[in-house]
Design a protein around this motif. Structure first.
Motif, PDB file in Angstrom:
ATOM      1  N   THR A   6      -1.700  -0.166 -12.127  1.00  0.00           N
ATOM      2  CA  THR A   6      -0.916  -1.067 -11.989  1.00  0.00           C
ATOM      3  C   THR A   6       0.162  -0.860 -10.938  1.00  0.00           C
ATOM      4  N   LEU A   7       0.798   0.198 -10.755  1.00  0.00           N
ATOM      5  CA  LEU A   7       1.579   0.704  -9.729  1.00  0.00           C
ATOM      6  C   LEU A   7       1.151   0.430  -8.406  1.00  0.00           C
ATOM      7  N   ALA A   8      -0.285   0.913  -8.053  1.00  0.00           N
ATOM      8  CA  ALA A   8      -0.906   0.680  -6.848  1.00  0.00           C
ATOM      9  C   ALA A   8      -1.190  -0.860  -6.713  1.00  0.00           C
ATOM     10  N   ARG A   9      -1.573  -1.657  -7.748  1.00  0.00           N
ATOM     11  CA  ARG A   9      -1.808  -3.070  -7.414  1.00  0.00           C
ATOM     12  C   ARG A   9      -0.433  -3.659  -6.863  1.00  0.00           C
ATOM     13  N   THR A  10       0.706  -3.254  -7.661  1.00  0.00           N
ATOM     14  CA  THR A  10       1.908  -3.997  -7.198  1.00  0.00           C
ATOM     15  C   THR A  10       2.370  -3.693  -5.891  1.00  0.00           C
ATOM     16  N   ILE A  11       2.218  -2.278  -5.440  1.00  0.00           N
ATOM     17  CA  ILE A  11       2.638  -2.093  -3.958  1.00  0.00           C
ATOM     18  C   ILE A  11       1.619  -2.627  -3.071  1.00  0.00           C
ATOM     19  N   GLN A  12       0.280  -2.795  -3.348  1.00  0.00           N
ATOM     20  CA  GLN A  12      -0.548  -3.531  -2.523  1.00  0.00           C
ATOM     21  C   GLN A  12      -0.112  -5.030  -2.700  1.00  0.00           C
TER      22      GLN A  12
END
Length: 63
Positions: A6-12
């Motif tokens: 979820t964090l990685a998707r938010t940053i992307q």
């Protein structure tokens, strides 16, 4: 690892906005401040049913 994904998707998703801050030191702080002022004004004018009058007063104070 779902929270990390979820964090990685938010940053992307917000990658360009994040880079914009580091390149230009640009934030949306002014917009957030104005939203807070509108919310405070709306709370002070609670109970007003005339939407046109509310928008008129808002434009007179903050325009």
């Amino acid at each position: 690892m779902p929270s990390f994904k979820t964090l990685a998707r938010t940053i992307q998703h917000h990658f360009l906005v994040i880079l914009n801050f580091f390149n230009n030191r640009a934030t949306n702080a002014l917009g957030e401040s104005f939203n807070a002022k509108i919310k405070a004004f709306r709370n002070a004018m609670r109970g007003v049913r005339d939407v046109e009058f509310f928008l008129f007063r808002l434009s007179e104070i903050y325009a």
